[in-house]
Design a protein around this motif. Structure first.
Motif, PDB file in Angstrom:
ATOM      1  N   PRO A  86       0.839  -1.208   0.000  1.00 60.18           N
ATOM      2  CA  PRO A  86       0.000   0.000   0.000  1.00 60.18           C
ATOM      3  C   PRO A  86       0.877   1.262   0.000  1.00 60.18           C
ATOM      4  CG  PRO A  86      -0.775  -1.584   1.627  1.00 60.18           C
ATOM      5  CD  PRO A  86       0.546  -2.072   1.139  1.00 60.18           C
ATOM      6  N   PRO A  87       0.365   2.340  -0.538  1.00 60.35           N
ATOM      7  CA  PRO A  87       1.160   3.583  -0.581  1.00 60.35           C
ATOM      8  C   PRO A  87       1.472   4.095   0.824  1.00 60.35           C
ATOM      9  CG  PRO A  87      -1.122   4.016  -1.187  1.00 60.35           C
ATOM     10  CD  PRO A  87      -0.968   2.542  -1.112  1.00 60.35           C
ATOM     11  N   THR A  88       2.664   4.613   0.984  1.00 62.46           N
ATOM     12  CA  THR A  88       3.088   5.172   2.262  1.00 62.46           C
ATOM     13  C   THR A  88       2.573   6.599   2.392  1.00 62.46           C
ATOM     14  OG1 THR A  88       5.159   5.961   1.310  1.00 62.46           O
ATOM     15  CG2 THR A  88       5.147   3.718   2.235  1.00 62.46           C
ATOM     16  N   ARG A 122       2.930  13.217  -1.790  1.00 61.94           N
ATOM     17  CA  ARG A 122       3.345  13.645  -3.107  1.00 61.94           C
ATOM     18  C   ARG A 122       2.218  13.524  -4.130  1.00 61.94           C
ATOM     19  NH1 ARG A 122       8.049  10.708  -1.643  1.00 61.94           N
ATOM     20  NH2 ARG A 122       7.330   8.960  -2.944  1.00 61.94           N
ATOM     21  N   ASP A 123       1.339  12.472  -3.929  1.00 62.45           N
ATOM     22  CA  ASP A 123       0.234  12.265  -4.871  1.00 62.45           C
ATOM     23  C   ASP A 123      -1.033  12.035  -4.058  1.00 62.45           C
ATOM     24  OD1 ASP A 123      -1.457  11.718  -6.949  1.00 62.45           O
ATOM     25  OD2 ASP A 123      -0.394   9.929  -7.658  1.00 62.45           O
ATOM     26  N   PRO A 124      -1.806  13.048  -3.774  1.00 62.71           N
ATOM     27  CA  PRO A 124      -3.006  12.918  -2.933  1.00 62.71           C
ATOM     28  C   PRO A 124      -4.027  11.937  -3.483  1.00 62.71           C
ATOM     29  CG  PRO A 124      -2.403  15.215  -3.198  1.00 62.71           C
ATOM     30  CD  PRO A 124      -1.562  14.452  -4.158  1.00 62.71           C
ATOM     31  N   LYS A 125      -3.994  11.646  -4.769  1.00 64.87           N
ATOM     32  CA  LYS A 125      -4.959  10.695  -5.325  1.00 64.87           C
ATOM     33  C   LYS A 125      -4.777   9.280  -4.752  1.00 64.87           C
ATOM     34  CE  LYS A 125      -5.441  13.111  -9.754  1.00 64.87           C
ATOM     35  NZ  LYS A 125      -5.304  12.988 -11.239  1.00 64.87           N
ATOM     36  N   LEU A 126      -3.583   8.995  -4.263  1.00 60.35           N
ATOM     37  CA  LEU A 126      -3.337   7.672  -3.690  1.00 60.35           C
ATOM     38  C   LEU A 126      -4.121   7.440  -2.400  1.00 60.35           C
ATOM     39  CD1 LEU A 126       0.524   7.343  -4.214  1.00 60.35           C
ATOM     40  CD2 LEU A 126      -1.308   6.314  -5.570  1.00 60.35           C
ATOM     41  N   ALA A 127      -4.584   8.515  -1.788  1.00 59.05           N
ATOM     42  CA  ALA A 127      -5.376   8.370  -0.563  1.00 59.05           C
ATOM     43  C   ALA A 127      -6.732   7.731  -0.842  1.00 59.05           C
ATOM     44  CB  ALA A 127      -5.556   9.719   0.109  1.00 59.05           C
TER      45      ALA A 127
END
Length: 261
Positions: free
Chosen positions: A53-55, A61-66
């Motif tokens: 999962p994204p850290t 750095r990339d808010p879309k990963l939330a």
């Protein structure tokens, strides 16, 4: 029982031997030619874990990963081999098996984990059938169902596809081969059963024959019973044995006295 006695017994009961041999030969012929042949085709898949999962730094750095859904419950298992066992049980269950049979699969297919590669993360699939085409078709149907079951059970919490465990083909399907070992084992088993039956019947028949022709031992002659004295002479004989014997002179004197009187 020596070899000569064995041959003598077989010759004595040749009709019984012939019947058992014919029955055994008929059973072997049925196994060899009456039972449909069995074919097998194999393939292997290995389970590949998704990326981590994204850290927090990556999300910064990339808010879309939330917004990415990484909630895959099978990623929280301590041992990845559990996933293989779950998939194997689901595809081998009665409900799935009936559905695959309705689509043309053979009912004897196998799905199991193997430690040949990795630590229990390899799925071993065996497609079976009474023909080479059916074995290949069974393997294809089972492989597709494994992928479908693996996908469905990980989507229970709506995890994104990129965070699902994938099944990667590592050993492509083999050419269907006819199974001859099971046929040979069946032939050996039936032949051995025929031999056991033959010798059991021979033993019973010989035991009955010996009992039927055994000589009856003559009864030992009894000693003749001592002759019983006649009742009329028993008293006289007893008295004679008890009285003392007289001499000739005493007998003559007694006779003279009886004549004078």
């Amino acid at each position: 029982m020596d070899l000569l006695a064995l041959f003598t017994t077989l010759r004595r009961h040749k009709m019984l031997v012939l019947v058992v041999l014919l029955l055994t030969a008929a059973a072997d012929a049925y196994i060899a030619f009456g039972i449909p042949p069995q074919y097998e085709s194999k393939a292997q898949y290995v389970l590949i874990n998704p990326p981590s999962p994204p850290t927090d730094s990556q999300i910064a750095r990339d808010p879309k990963l939330a917004d990415v859904n990484t909630n895959n419950p099978f990623l929280r298992l301590p041992n990845p081999s559990v996933v293989v066992d779950v998939v194997a049980q689901r595809v081998s269950g009665d409900n799935v098996r009936r559905e695959l049979i309705a689509q043309g699969a053979d009912e004897d297919y196998l799905v199991a984990s193997t430690n040949a590669i990795g630590s229990g993360t390899v799925i071993d699939i065996t497609g079976t059938g009474t023909s080479a085409a059916q074995a290949s078709r069974t393997l294809e149907l089972v492989s597709e169902r494994i992928k479908a079951e693996l996908y469905a059970m990980q989507k229970v919490d709506g995890a994104d596809d990129e965070y699902l465990i994938q099944a990667l083909l590592i050993n492509p399907p083999t050419d269907p081969l006819r199974k001859v070992t099971s046929t040979i084992r069946s032939l050996i088993g039936v032949t051995a059963a025929g031999a056991v039956l033959l010798f059991a019947l021979l033993s019973i028949t010989e035991a009955l024959r010996v009992r039927r022709v055994a000589p009856v031992s003559p009864a030992s002659p009894r000693a003749p019973a001592p002759a019983r004295p006649h009742p009329a002479h028993s008293t006289e004989n007893d008295l004679t044995m008890l009285l003392p014997k007289r001499t000739d002179e005493e007998i003559a004197r007694a006779r003279g006295q009886r004549r004078r009187s």
